[in-house]
Design an enzyme around this catalytic site. Structure first.
Site, PDB file in Angstrom:
ATOM      1  N   HIS A  48      -1.618  -6.655   4.205  1.00  0.00           N
ATOM      2  CA  HIS A  48      -0.708  -7.721   4.615  1.00  0.00           C
ATOM      3  C   HIS A  48       0.459  -7.030   5.308  1.00  0.00           C
ATOM      4  CE1 HIS A  48      -2.896 -10.268   1.805  1.00  0.00           C
ATOM      5  NE2 HIS A  48      -2.627  -9.413   0.825  1.00  0.00           N
TER       6      HIS A  48
ATOM      7  N   GLU B  71      -6.628 -11.318   6.042  1.00  0.00           N
ATOM      8  CA  GLU B  71      -6.795 -12.742   5.747  1.00  0.00           C
ATOM      9  C   GLU B  71      -5.519 -13.506   6.100  1.00  0.00           C
ATOM     10  OE1 GLU B  71      -4.589 -13.224   3.173  1.00  0.00           O
ATOM     11  OE2 GLU B  71      -5.211 -12.126   1.399  1.00  0.00           O
TER      12      GLU B  71
END
Length: 352
Positions: free
Chosen positions: A268, A306
């Site tokens: 992330h 994601e």
């Protein structure tokens, strides 16, 4: 233009034709195509010519080395690595180099990317950039033991290594003309910065961590205590710019949403300093972070992401950086795009 990180304490540098190379800054080793004086690049030890690389021509891509002074095996190896990086970076059209090394100077197995074809040494671009010697500041990891350890919901996984500390990765990105580096988060040093970034509305929209310092300190402490994930601070030219979390996918929340493999990695990321936003620097940190994760573990074949499906800016960089969208899916808190960067495609297609 190519810039080379010199190892701490190194006495070697590239001889520059067009600009001052006297700075002792670790980020000062810049090489341009003009520095290949008649196809030759000279490596200095202190101020004296130590070695040189001669590029016969970019089409044939024959690179030969000569050493002018006596030196240790480490110095000779470092000189070869610096010249190889300079050659690949300043000649983006070269995919394979045929190289000649003076007899009894370097053990060929000290260059893990070296291949032999028709009795001649060859270096492939896609192999050279998978070698951690110049850019990874800690040891690569691998198999710590045979077998797997018990994981969540039956997702057994390999035993994971300790988290790195300090500076982890550093490389000049010639596309963005900036040094990209990642270091481990130091909570005492970074908490104020982390709190400011997470409470910026632009960041909070995606991260949902607009919380107090105490809450964010606890968040980082919890993260650092987990064996499968660790946080990093990303820097441009040594200046803190963003925050990144790396993780082993198998035991993470993403693990059950696809056929995750034992050594898949994920991340992330955010850029907290607004002056470092934009397409050029976003490409630089994406290249750097993906490169770092592949170097960190040679067993990793897939780097996963994601992001939220509405993070249009981030998703727009995917194809040029060898990330492909596999599908969309729903986490409990967001709808995400499952992104995958495969090792082979990254090193074949992305120019580092």
């Amino acid at each position: 233009m190519t810039l080379h990180r010199m190892p701490i304490g190194s006495s070697l540098s590239i001889a520059h034709k067009t600009h001052d190379s006297s700075s002792d800054c670790r980020f000062a080793q810049v090489v341009t195509s003009e520095d290949w004086n008649g196809g030759q690049l000279t490596v200095l030890r202190d101020t004296k010519a130590f070695a040189c690389a001669h590029l016969e021509n970019a089409t044939e891509a024959n690179l030969s080395f000569s050493f002018y002074l006596k030196g240790s095996q480490e110095e000779k190896l470092e000189a070869v690595l610096l010249c190889l990086e300079a050659c690949f970076s300043s000649h983006s059209e070269i995919e394979t180099l045929k190289i000649s090394l003076p007899a009894d100077t370097i053990d060929p197995r000290d260059l893990p990317f070296l291949a032999v074809a028709n009795g001649q040494y060859q270096v492939y671009r896609s192999g050279f950039y998978q070698n951690p010697q110049l850019w990874l500041l800690h040891r690569s990891t691998g198999r710590l033991r045979t077998g797997l350890v018990e994981g969540p919901d039956g997702r057994d996984h390999p035993l994971r290594p300790p988290h790195p500390t300090g500076l982890c990765y550093e490389r000049y990105d010639p596309v963005a003309d900036v040094v990209v580096s990642f270091r481990a988060v130091d909570i005492d040093r970074d908490l104020d910065r982390f709190h400011r970034w997470m409470n910026d509305g632009r960041v909070a929209y995606f991260w949902e961590l607009a919380k107090s310092k105490d809450e964010l300190k606890a968040y980082l402490e919890t993260l650092q205590a987990k064996p499968h994930t660790y946080p990093l601070i990303g820097c441009f030219n040594g200046e803190e710019a963003g925050y990144f979390e790396t993780y082993w996918v198998r035991e993470d929340r993403l693990g059950p949403y696809y056929a995750s493999q034992s050594y898949d990695r994920g991340w992330h990321g955010l850029i907290g300093e607004r002056r470092h936003l934009g397409k050029v620097k976003t490409g630089a940190w994406l290249r750097g972070l993906t490169h770092y994760l592949f170097l960190d573990c040679p067993l990793t074949d897939n780097i996963m992401g994601e992001p939220r499906v509405d993070n249009a800016k981030l998703l727009s960089y995917a194809d040029s950086l060898a990330y492909e969208k596999l599908m969309e899916f729903d986490f409990p808190h967001k709808r995400s795009a499952l992104m995958c960067c495969r090792r082979e495609r990254f090193f074949e297609e992305v120019r580092l």
